[in-house]
Design a protein around this motif. Structure first.
Motif, PDB file in Angstrom:
ATOM      1  N   GLY A  45       0.822  -1.265  -0.161  1.00 36.63           N
ATOM      2  CA  GLY A  45       0.004   0.019  -0.139  1.00 36.63           C
ATOM      3  C   GLY A  45       0.940   1.224  -0.134  1.00 36.63           C
ATOM      4  O   GLY A  45       0.452   2.058  -0.685  1.00 36.63           O
ATOM      5  N   VAL A  46       1.846   1.281   0.733  1.00 36.23           N
ATOM      6  CA  VAL A  46       2.798   2.486   0.852  1.00 36.23           C
ATOM      7  C   VAL A  46       3.430   2.733  -0.462  1.00 36.23           C
ATOM      8  O   VAL A  46       3.561   3.833  -1.089  1.00 36.23           O
ATOM      9  N   VAL A  47       3.946   1.773  -1.082  1.00 39.17           N
ATOM     10  CA  VAL A  47       4.789   1.864  -2.458  1.00 39.17           C
ATOM     11  C   VAL A  47       3.793   2.080  -3.519  1.00 39.17           C
ATOM     12  O   VAL A  47       3.971   2.963  -4.332  1.00 39.17           O
ATOM     13  N   GLY A  48       2.371   1.736  -3.317  1.00 40.67           N
ATOM     14  CA  GLY A  48       1.398   2.180  -4.321  1.00 40.67           C
ATOM     15  C   GLY A  48       1.191   3.303  -4.016  1.00 40.67           C
ATOM     16  O   GLY A  48       0.191   3.704  -5.074  1.00 40.67           O
ATOM     17  N   ASN A  51      -2.025   6.638   1.567  1.00 43.05           N
ATOM     18  CA  ASN A  51      -1.866   7.088   2.730  1.00 43.05           C
ATOM     19  C   ASN A  51      -1.467   6.104   3.721  1.00 43.05           C
ATOM     20  O   ASN A  51      -2.056   4.960   4.114  1.00 43.05           O
ATOM     21  N   PRO A  52      -0.204   6.258   4.355  1.00 43.41           N
ATOM     22  CA  PRO A  52       0.551   5.361   5.226  1.00 43.41           C
ATOM     23  C   PRO A  52      -0.535   4.734   6.381  1.00 43.41           C
ATOM     24  O   PRO A  52      -0.544   3.922   6.910  1.00 43.41           O
ATOM     25  N   ILE A  53      -1.298   5.862   6.920  1.00 43.49           N
ATOM     26  CA  ILE A  53      -2.074   5.490   8.000  1.00 43.49           C
ATOM     27  C   ILE A  53      -3.343   4.674   7.658  1.00 43.49           C
ATOM     28  O   ILE A  53      -3.371   3.559   8.277  1.00 43.49           O
ATOM     29  N   VAL A  54      -3.909   4.973   6.469  1.00 43.55           N
ATOM     30  CA  VAL A  54      -4.988   4.080   5.887  1.00 43.55           C
ATOM     31  C   VAL A  54      -4.395   2.866   5.512  1.00 43.55           C
ATOM     32  O   VAL A  54      -4.974   1.764   6.078  1.00 43.55           O
ATOM     33  N   THR A  55      -3.251   2.754   5.025  1.00 42.37           N
ATOM     34  CA  THR A  55      -2.450   1.462   4.511  1.00 42.37           C
ATOM     35  C   THR A  55      -2.354   0.574   5.934  1.00 42.37           C
ATOM     36  O   THR A  55      -2.683  -0.456   5.685  1.00 42.37           O
ATOM     37  N   GLY A  56      -1.933   1.162   6.892  1.00 40.26           N
ATOM     38  CA  GLY A  56      -1.385   0.426   8.215  1.00 40.26           C
ATOM     39  C   GLY A  56      -2.737  -0.174   8.875  1.00 40.26           C
ATOM     40  O   GLY A  56      -2.718  -1.282   9.136  1.00 40.26           O
ATOM     41  N   ILE A  57      -3.783   0.526   8.940  1.00 43.90           N
ATOM     42  CA  ILE A  57      -5.125   0.408   9.525  1.00 43.90           C
ATOM     43  C   ILE A  57      -5.680  -0.739   8.695  1.00 43.90           C
ATOM     44  O   ILE A  57      -6.145  -1.815   9.235  1.00 43.90           O
ATOM     45  N   ALA A  58      -5.724  -0.736   7.299  1.00 41.36           N
ATOM     46  CA  ALA A  58      -6.287  -1.808   6.542  1.00 41.36           C
ATOM     47  C   ALA A  58      -5.503  -3.013   6.597  1.00 41.36           C
ATOM     48  O   ALA A  58      -6.141  -4.091   6.495  1.00 41.36           O
ATOM     49  N   ALA A  59      -4.274  -2.955   6.277  1.00 37.38           N
ATOM     50  CA  ALA A  59      -3.423  -4.293   6.526  1.00 37.38           C
ATOM     51  C   ALA A  59      -3.523  -5.147   7.933  1.00 37.38           C
ATOM     52  O   ALA A  59      -3.869  -6.053   7.830  1.00 37.38           O
TER      53      ALA A  59
END
Length: 191
Positions: A45-48, A51-59
């Protein structure tokens, strides 16, 4: 533009073709896959470009939902097996006219011992040394959280304790991976 920057840019263009509200769902689904889990899903998600916060929560959410399902299925299976063994042992003892405790002993003696695998011995060693918190926090270094949680519950550890420590481990490792990916992307590959 170096090859790494070009690869990241191409990947972000590919991710940009997916509708924005679907992107976190894809990260969440990736987080539910063993060996990918929250750590690799957050990297994706981050490389894509998400947003890192949204990515972290979703993952983390995808990984935890999968662990939750595994824990409940394993717990129900363990309960069914234990109940079946207990009922089977009592029924065998009553049929032979043997008291219940003697039937348990006969059942234990009549069952040949299956040798433990190397992985199971290693898991038991970790569990004895570090307990459930340590096994949950250090486990992702060796095996996926889904497998670790299934082994803990199948071994008799209470569901709530496993879920609590798996949640802590998932949040910790996903946060570390997300922050590391974000820092690497902004410091190493200026995008």
């Amino acid at each position: 533009m170096n090859p790494l920057e070009q690869l990241v840019s191409s990947f972000q263009d590919l991710v940009g073709q997916v509708p924005e509200f679907i992107q976190p769902v894809i990260v969440m689904l990736a987080g539910a896959i063993p060996f990918i889990e929250g750590e690799v899903a957050s990297l994706i998600g981050v490389v894509g470009g998400l947003n890192p916060i949204v990515t972290g929560i979703a993952a983390a959410a995808g990984n935890y939902i999968c662990v939750l399902l595994v824990v409940f299925l394993t717990s129900r299976t363990r309960t069914a097996v234990v109940n079946h063994r207990t009922a089977h042992t009592v029924a065998d003892g009553e049929a032979r006219g043997v008291p219940e405790s003697a039937a348990d002993a006969a059942h234990q003696e009549g069952t040949p011992a299956k040798p433990e695998s190397k992985g199971h011995k290693r898991f038991k060693k970790w569990l004895v040394r570090f307990g459930v918190p340590g096994a949950s926090l250090l486990g992702p270094l060796a095996i996926p959280t889904q497998f670790m949680s299934a082994m803990l519950v199948a071994g008799g550890t209470p569901r709530a304790w496993v879920l609590l420590w798996q949640a802590v481990a998932i949040v910790l490792w996903t946060t570390i991976a997300t922050v590391s990916a974000w820092l690497a992307l902004h410091l190493v590959v200026p995008v």
